[in-house]
Write a protein that holds these residues in place. Structure first.
Motif: not given
Length: 186
Positions: A11-18
């Motif tokens: 299951l893929a998780q969302k990632v915030v990339l700065f």
């Protein structure tokens, strides 16, 4: 949404990339002066070689990455202008600039304070825009303020220019861990 990494569906998780452009997407040029070393962005077209590389590195996780532009241009430039500097697939993942309008439109901006380190600005953005995100974030940084990052959050940073193999490997490894729902640090 299931994804496959190393042959295993998960299951893929969302990632915030700065994402910082300067010194990351543009190779830094080192100049030696009177007893000092300084780096500055090269004046050659930097997005041509490294924009597609960023796209290739993000490709396995592209649908799970939300990009927040974190360089100084994000304070003043329109988001569409920042997106235009990126390859289309990466540009579509840009959701915001790091600098919050309520803190940058006043006569005296909180972002002009010495306390407004990149770490502090990222933490503030996360608190206001993604309070539910505890560990699902990364910052792609050139490394100029490494000491300004508290020890626990340093693991969330990928240091250096994307033209460096170590930076590429670190980004791949950390994205894989976060997108598969595993913490960066055990």
């Amino acid at each position: 949404m299931p994804i496959a990494q190393a042959g295993n569906p998960m299951l893929a998780q969302k990632v915030v990339l700065f994402l910082e452009y300067d010194g990351v997407l543009g190779p830094a040029q080192v100049r030696f002066g009177r007893g000092s070393v300084s780096t500055e962005r090269m004046t050659t077209p930097w997005m041509l070689p490294l924009g597609p590389l960023l796209q290739a590195l993000l490709a396995p996780h592209m649908d799970n990455v939300e990009i927040v532009v974190s360089n100084q241009n994000a304070r003043f430039a329109p988001l569409d202008g920042l997106r235009a500097q990126l390859p289309d697939a990466v540009a579509r993942r840009v959701i915001d600039g790091m600098y919050l309008p309520e803190l940058s439109t006043s006569v005296w901006s909180d972002y002009d304070s010495d306390l407004a380190t990149r770490h502090a600005c990222i933490r503030l953005w996360l608190e206001r825009k993604r309070p539910h995100v505890a560990d699902g974030w990364l910052a792609l940084e050139r490394g100029a303020q490494a000491d300004a990052w508290p020890r626990p959050d340093r693991d969330h940073v990928v240091w250096g220019s994307l033209d460096q193999p170590e930076t590429q490997d670190d980004l791949r490894r950390k994205l894989l861990r976060l997108c598969s729902g595993r913490p960066l640090v055990l």
